[in-house]
Design a protein around this motif. Structure first.
Motif, PDB file in Angstrom:
ATOM      1  N   ILE A 192     -99.244-100.886  45.661  1.00  0.00           N
ATOM      2  CA  ILE A 192     -98.600-102.124  46.202  1.00  0.00           C
ATOM      3  C   ILE A 192     -98.984-103.249  45.120  1.00  0.00           C
ATOM      4  O   ILE A 192     -97.985-103.933  45.119  1.00  0.00           O
ATOM      5  CB  ILE A 192     -99.048-102.296  47.445  1.00  0.00           C
ATOM      6  CG1 ILE A 192     -98.409-101.288  48.494  1.00  0.00           C
ATOM      7  CG2 ILE A 192     -98.443-103.803  48.313  1.00  0.00           C
ATOM      8  CD1 ILE A 192     -98.784-101.251  50.068  1.00  0.00           C
ATOM      9  N   ALA A 193    -100.090-103.490  45.021  1.00  0.00           N
ATOM     10  CA  ALA A 193    -100.841-104.661  44.200  1.00  0.00           C
ATOM     11  C   ALA A 193     -99.939-104.690  42.672  1.00  0.00           C
ATOM     12  O   ALA A 193     -99.259-105.667  42.222  1.00  0.00           O
ATOM     13  CB  ALA A 193    -102.072-104.714  44.108  1.00  0.00           C
ATOM     14  N   HIS A 214     -92.912-107.262  40.131  1.00  0.00           N
ATOM     15  CA  HIS A 214     -92.113-107.985  40.648  1.00  0.00           C
ATOM     16  C   HIS A 214     -92.200-109.703  40.214  1.00  0.00           C
ATOM     17  O   HIS A 214     -91.240-110.336  39.887  1.00  0.00           O
ATOM     18  CB  HIS A 214     -91.600-107.798  41.946  1.00  0.00           C
ATOM     19  CG  HIS A 214     -90.905-106.591  42.346  1.00  0.00           C
ATOM     20  ND1 HIS A 214     -89.540-106.489  42.067  1.00  0.00           N
ATOM     21  CD2 HIS A 214     -91.615-105.563  42.996  1.00  0.00           C
ATOM     22  CE1 HIS A 214     -89.166-105.300  42.442  1.00  0.00           C
ATOM     23  NE2 HIS A 214     -90.314-104.341  42.847  1.00  0.00           N
ATOM     24  N   ALA A 215     -93.481-110.032  40.359  1.00  0.00           N
ATOM     25  CA  ALA A 215     -93.789-111.276  40.142  1.00  0.00           C
ATOM     26  C   ALA A 215     -93.569-111.692  38.621  1.00  0.00           C
ATOM     27  O   ALA A 215     -93.406-112.590  38.247  1.00  0.00           O
ATOM     28  CB  ALA A 215     -95.135-111.417  40.596  1.00  0.00           C
ATOM     29  N   ARG A 255     -96.086-105.475  43.411  1.00  0.00           N
ATOM     30  CA  ARG A 255     -95.803-106.909  43.230  1.00  0.00           C
ATOM     31  C   ARG A 255     -96.276-107.782  42.122  1.00  0.00           C
ATOM     32  O   ARG A 255     -95.465-108.500  41.837  1.00  0.00           O
ATOM     33  CB  ARG A 255     -96.967-107.328  44.498  1.00  0.00           C
ATOM     34  CG  ARG A 255     -96.679-106.868  45.985  1.00  0.00           C
ATOM     35  CD  ARG A 255     -97.740-107.547  46.860  1.00  0.00           C
ATOM     36  NE  ARG A 255     -97.236-107.032  48.345  1.00  0.00           N
ATOM     37  CZ  ARG A 255     -98.045-107.299  49.487  1.00  0.00           C
ATOM     38  NH1 ARG A 255     -99.312-107.792  49.381  1.00  0.00           N
ATOM     39  NH2 ARG A 255     -97.539-107.085  50.727  1.00  0.00           N
TER      40      ARG A 255
END
Length: 295
Positions: free
Chosen positions: A135-136, A142-143, A139
Motif C-alpha cells: 500500500i505504501a 501515485h504521489a 501511494r
C-alpha cells in the motif's frame, strides 16, 4: 557347610527343577565319576585337591540323605522364586523408567514444537506487513505521478497546488466562472469531487484548485452563466466542511444596492483573501492565452 553351595553343581549335575527330579542312583553314579576325577591321588600337584574332594563328599552326603536333600531343594526353589520376583520387579522398573523417559521426551518435543496459533499469528503478521508495504508503495507511486503532473503549475505559480480537470473553451466568460473556498478542517475536496458536485447544474468545463495549509480554494468554469447562477448558493458540499461558492464576476444589477448588500461583497471578499484574487487573475490570464493560441 555353606548353604550357598550348589551341591548338584559340585557333583556336575543340573541344578534347580532338573536336579530335584534326579534319582538316588543317578546321584550316586555322578558322585563316583566325580570322585575318580578329584581324588587327591590323581592330582599330586594340586594343593586344593583334598579340599575339593572333601567338598564333593559333603555334597554327596547331603544329596543322598532324603530329608537334607528335600530341604536343599526347597531352598533352591525359594531362591528361584526370589530371583524371579526380582527379575519381574526389575523389568517393571525398567518399563516404568522407559515410560518416564518417553513421557519426558514427549513433553520436551511438545514444549519445543511450534504452537499452531503462534504460527498462524506470525503468518498473519507477515502478510499484513507485506500488504502495508505494498500500500505504501502504491501511494508513493501515485504521489510521484501527482508531483510530475503538477510540476509545471508549481513552476508557474509558486506555493500553489493545482488540480484541474478538462479544458476551458476559447474566450472564457468571467460570469460563468465560480470561485469556491473551504477551510481545511474536515474532508478535503479534489477537482473530480468538485466537478461531480457542480455537474448537477450543468456541464463543468474546468476545475482549477489552489490548496494552502489552512484553506482550500478553486475556480470552477461552468458551460454558461445560467449554470453558474444556478450553482451559486445551491452547492454546499460536505456537512463537515461546507463550501463557500461565489461568482467570479457578479451579474450587473440596475437597482442601487442597499447598505447591507454593499457590505456583503466586502465580507465575502475578505473570506476569499487577496492571495486568492491573485490566483484567479493568473489562472484567467493563462486560460485567455490558451484560447488565443487555439485561435
Amino acid at each position: 557347610m555353606d548353604i550357598d553351595v550348589d551341591h548338584y553343581g559340585v557333583l556336575g549335575l543340573l541344578s534347580g527343577e532338573e536336579g530335584a527330579k534326579l534319582s538316588v542312583d543317578e546321584i550316586k553314579k555322578a558322585y563316583r565319576s566325580k570322585a575318580l576325577e578329584l581324588h587327591p591321588d590323581k592330582r599330586p600337584g594340586d594343593k586344593q585337591a583334598l579340599a575339593n574332594f572333601q567338598r564333593l563328599q559333603s555334597s554327596y552326603e547331603i544329596l543322598k540323605d532324603e530329608k537334607a536333600r528335600k530341604l536343599f531343594d526347597d531352598l533352591l526353589r525359594v531362591k528361584r522364586e526370589q530371583q524371579h520376583r526380582r527379575s519381574e520387579q526389575e523389568s517393571k522398573r525398567d518399563a516404568k523408567r522407559q515410560k518416564m523417559f518417553s513421557d519426558l521426551e514427549e513433553r520436551e518435543r511438545a514444549a519445543f514444537a511450534p504452537d499452531p496459533s503462534t504460527k498462524e499469528r506470525e503468518e498473519e503478521e507477515r502478510i499484513a506487513k507485506k500488504l502495508r508495504e505494498e500500500i505504501a508503495r502504491i501511494r508513493a507511486m501515485h504521489a510521484s505521478k501527482g508531483e510530475n503532473m503538477t510540476s509545471a503549475t508549481s513552476r508557474e505559480f509558486p506555493g500553489v497546488r493545482k488540480e484541474s480537470t478538462g479544458t476551458a473553451r476559447p474566450g472564457v466568460d468571467k460570469e460563468k466562472v465560480l470561485k469556491v473556498s473551504w477551510e481545511k478542517i474536515g474532508e478535503d475536496y479534489t477537482a473530480e469531487g468538485l466537478r461531480e458536485l457542480f455537474s448537477k447544474f450543468g456541464e463543468v468545463e474546468d476545475v482549477v484548485i489552489k490548496s494552502a495549509k489552512k484553506k482550500g480554494s478553486a475556480l470552477v468554469v461552468m458551460e454558461n452563466k445560467d449554470a453558474a447562477v444556478a450553482a451559486t448558493g445551491s452547492v454546499s458540499g460536505h456537512l463537515s466542511n461546507p463550501l463557500l461558492v461565489l461568482p467570479l464576476q457578479p451579474p450587473m444589477v440596475t437597482e442601487a444596492p442597499s447598505a447591507s448588500r454593499s457590505a456583503e461583497p466586502d465580507k465575502l471578499s475578505n473570506l476569499v483573501g487577496a492571495g486568492y484574487i491573485a490566483f484567479e487573475d493568473a489562472v484567467l490570464m493563462k486560460l485567455q492565452k490558451a484560447a488565443e493560441k487555439r485561435k
